[in-house]
Motif scaffolding. Structure first.
Motif, PDB file in Angstrom:
ATOM      1  N   ARG A  19      66.486  17.104 142.042  1.00 48.14           N
ATOM      2  CA  ARG A  19      66.742  15.669 142.201  1.00 48.14           C
ATOM      3  C   ARG A  19      66.646  15.220 143.657  1.00 48.14           C
ATOM      4  O   ARG A  19      66.402  14.062 143.931  1.00 48.14           O
ATOM      5  CB  ARG A  19      68.117  15.340 141.640  1.00 48.14           C
ATOM      6  N   GLY A  20      66.882  16.127 144.598  1.00 45.53           N
ATOM      7  CA  GLY A  20      66.825  15.774 146.013  1.00 45.53           C
ATOM      8  C   GLY A  20      67.795  16.617 146.815  1.00 45.53           C
ATOM      9  O   GLY A  20      68.433  17.528 146.288  1.00 45.53           O
ATOM     10  N   ARG A  21      67.899  16.305 148.082  1.00 39.92           N
ATOM     11  CA  ARG A  21      68.809  17.039 148.965  1.00 39.92           C
ATOM     12  C   ARG A  21      70.253  16.774 148.551  1.00 39.92           C
ATOM     13  O   ARG A  21      70.618  15.658 148.214  1.00 39.92           O
ATOM     14  CB  ARG A  21      68.589  16.633 150.410  1.00 39.92           C
ATOM     15  N   HIS A  22      71.057  17.835 148.632  1.00 38.60           N
ATOM     16  CA  HIS A  22      72.470  17.748 148.239  1.00 38.60           C
ATOM     17  C   HIS A  22      73.265  16.872 149.208  1.00 38.60           C
ATOM     18  O   HIS A  22      73.996  15.981 148.788  1.00 38.60           O
ATOM     19  CB  HIS A  22      73.059  19.165 148.161  1.00 38.60           C
ATOM     20  N   ARG A  23      73.153  17.120 150.487  1.00 38.82           N
ATOM     21  CA  ARG A  23      73.854  16.347 151.518  1.00 38.82           C
ATOM     22  C   ARG A  23      72.907  16.145 152.694  1.00 38.82           C
ATOM     23  O   ARG A  23      73.026  16.802 153.715  1.00 38.82           O
ATOM     24  CB  ARG A  23      75.109  17.074 151.992  1.00 38.82           C
ATOM     25  N   HIS A  30      72.253  20.460 154.436  1.00 41.06           N
ATOM     26  CA  HIS A  30      71.031  19.668 154.342  1.00 41.06           C
ATOM     27  C   HIS A  30      69.959  20.340 153.482  1.00 41.06           C
ATOM     28  O   HIS A  30      69.268  19.658 152.717  1.00 41.06           O
ATOM     29  CB  HIS A  30      70.484  19.409 155.757  1.00 41.06           C
ATOM     30  N   ASP A  31      69.807  21.646 153.577  1.00 39.79           N
ATOM     31  CA  ASP A  31      68.757  22.353 152.831  1.00 39.79           C
ATOM     32  C   ASP A  31      69.133  22.672 151.388  1.00 39.79           C
ATOM     33  O   ASP A  31      68.306  23.163 150.629  1.00 39.79           O
ATOM     34  CB  ASP A  31      68.366  23.645 153.551  1.00 39.79           C
ATOM     35  N   ARG A  32      70.346  22.398 150.982  1.00 38.84           N
ATOM     36  CA  ARG A  32      70.729  22.604 149.573  1.00 38.84           C
ATOM     37  C   ARG A  32      70.166  21.458 148.740  1.00 38.84           C
ATOM     38  O   ARG A  32      70.111  20.322 149.187  1.00 38.84           O
ATOM     39  CB  ARG A  32      72.237  22.681 149.421  1.00 38.84           C
ATOM     40  N   LEU A  33      69.749  21.773 147.526  1.00 36.38           N
ATOM     41  CA  LEU A  33      69.118  20.785 146.657  1.00 36.38           C
ATOM     42  C   LEU A  33      69.934  20.595 145.383  1.00 36.38           C
ATOM     43  O   LEU A  33      70.379  21.567 144.774  1.00 36.38           O
ATOM     44  CB  LEU A  33      67.698  21.239 146.290  1.00 36.38           C
ATOM     45  N   ASP A  34      70.131  19.343 144.986  1.00 37.99           N
ATOM     46  CA  ASP A  34      70.731  19.031 143.696  1.00 37.99           C
ATOM     47  C   ASP A  34      69.663  19.176 142.635  1.00 37.99           C
ATOM     48  O   ASP A  34      68.521  18.716 142.814  1.00 37.99           O
ATOM     49  CB  ASP A  34      71.282  17.608 143.670  1.00 37.99           C
ATOM     50  N   PRO A  54      68.289  27.560 149.800  1.00 35.88           N
ATOM     51  CA  PRO A  54      66.987  28.161 150.134  1.00 35.88           C
ATOM     52  C   PRO A  54      66.875  29.595 149.604  1.00 35.88           C
ATOM     53  O   PRO A  54      65.795  30.014 149.169  1.00 35.88           O
ATOM     54  CB  PRO A  54      66.962  28.117 151.663  1.00 35.88           C
ATOM     55  N   ALA A  55      67.986  30.337 149.597  1.00 33.57           N
ATOM     56  CA  ALA A  55      67.968  31.704 149.056  1.00 33.57           C
ATOM     57  C   ALA A  55      67.648  31.695 147.564  1.00 33.57           C
ATOM     58  O   ALA A  55      66.967  32.599 147.060  1.00 33.57           O
ATOM     59  CB  ALA A  55      69.301  32.401 149.316  1.00 33.57           C
ATOM     60  N   ASP A  56      68.122  30.686 146.827  1.00 32.57           N
ATOM     61  CA  ASP A  56      67.803  30.579 145.399  1.00 32.57           C
ATOM     62  C   ASP A  56      66.306  30.377 145.197  1.00 32.57           C
ATOM     63  O   ASP A  56      65.716  30.941 144.272  1.00 32.57           O
ATOM     64  CB  ASP A  56      68.561  29.413 144.764  1.00 32.57           C
ATOM     65  N   LEU A  57      65.684  29.577 146.049  1.00 34.94           N
ATOM     66  CA  LEU A  57      64.240  29.349 145.926  1.00 34.94           C
ATOM     67  C   LEU A  57      63.458  30.620 146.246  1.00 34.94           C
ATOM     68  O   LEU A  57      62.472  30.938 145.572  1.00 34.94           O
ATOM     69  CB  LEU A  57      63.812  28.193 146.821  1.00 34.94           C
ATOM     70  N   ARG A  58      63.901  31.368 147.255  1.00 34.54           N
ATOM     71  CA  ARG A  58      63.257  32.657 147.551  1.00 34.54           C
ATOM     72  C   ARG A  58      63.444  33.627 146.385  1.00 34.54           C
ATOM     73  O   ARG A  58      62.516  34.369 146.020  1.00 34.54           O
ATOM     74  CB  ARG A  58      63.816  33.252 148.842  1.00 34.54           C
ATOM     75  N   ALA A  59      64.625  33.605 145.772  1.00 33.31           N
ATOM     76  CA  ALA A  59      64.894  34.493 144.631  1.00 33.31           C
ATOM     77  C   ALA A  59      64.014  34.121 143.435  1.00 33.31           C
ATOM     78  O   ALA A  59      63.544  35.002 142.707  1.00 33.31           O
ATOM     79  CB  ALA A  59      66.372  34.439 144.252  1.00 33.31           C
ATOM     80  N   TRP A  60      63.776  32.819 143.215  1.00 39.27           N
ATOM     81  CA  TRP A  60      62.888  32.405 142.126  1.00 39.27           C
ATOM     82  C   TRP A  60      61.467  32.894 142.390  1.00 39.27           C
ATOM     83  O   TRP A  60      60.779  33.355 141.485  1.00 39.27           O
ATOM     84  CB  TRP A  60      62.932  30.897 141.917  1.00 39.27           C
ATOM     85  N   SER A  61      61.033  32.841 143.641  1.00 39.50           N
ATOM     86  CA  SER A  61      59.716  33.368 143.998  1.00 39.50           C
ATOM     87  C   SER A  61      59.634  34.861 143.681  1.00 39.50           C
ATOM     88  O   SER A  61      58.628  35.335 143.131  1.00 39.50           O
ATOM     89  CB  SER A  61      59.438  33.109 145.480  1.00 39.50           C
ATOM     90  N   ALA A  62      60.686  35.612 144.000  1.00 39.98           N
ATOM     91  CA  ALA A  62      60.719  37.050 143.694  1.00 39.98           C
ATOM     92  C   ALA A  62      60.705  37.283 142.184  1.00 39.98           C
ATOM     93  O   ALA A  62      60.059  38.225 141.704  1.00 39.98           O
ATOM     94  CB  ALA A  62      61.946  37.694 144.334  1.00 39.98           C
TER      95      ALA A  62
END
Length: 151
Positions: A19-23, A30-34, A54-62
């Motif tokens: 949905r966009g940036r969390h805060r 700032h880099d967390r995403l809702d 950002p770690a969740d996005l890297r984990a999805w890539s893995a």
């Protein structure tokens, strides 16, 4: 909203939409995403809000790397968020399936078969790339609990 994961076979649908940036503008957040997870079938429909790091996005890539090699993958398997497992061959359904377990909030477990077409992993990689392009990492951690803007 922009899909991060979008899997469907016409009858069953699983997606995670960002949905966009969390805060926005708040340095450590700032880099967390809702985001929102959604499951839809003729039998069940469910939604869960999520916050992605950002770690969740890297984990999805893995996870996509594992799936491309023909292995099952588990994403976000911790006690505070829904665990999403992609089973390439679920024995009960004789097809790929998505398993979503939410131990932290609802204690609900859903397993949904999906007839996935060839090339679906590459399609999911493209969705991840679009999310990363739209919301690039703009914060870096320079030490434990110390953050600064990337310039």
């Amino acid at each position: 909203m922009l899909p991060l994961i979008d899997l469907t076979d016409g009858d069953n649908h699983f997606c995670v939409r960002v949905r966009g940036r969390h805060r926005p503008g708040v340095l450590p957040l700032h880099d967390r995403l809702d985001a929102e997870l959604e499951l839809t079938s003729s039998f069940v429909r469910g939604r869960l809000p999520m916050t992605l790091s950002p770690a969740d996005l890297r984990a999805w890539s893995a996870c996509l790397d594992l799936l491309a090699r023909g292995q099952d993958a588990v994403w976000r398997d911790d006690d505070r968020s829904p665990a999403i497992t992609v089973l390439l061959h679920d024995e009960e359904y004789a097809a790929p399936a998505i398993r979503v377990e939410d131990p932290g909030r609802s204690d609900v477990l859903v397993v949904m078969p999906l007839g996935l077409e060839d090339g679906w992993v590459e399609g999911q990689r493209g969705l991840l790339e679009r999310v990363l392009e739209r919301w690039p990492s703009e914060v870096r951690e320079t030490g434990p609990g110390v953050y600064e803007w990337r310039r």
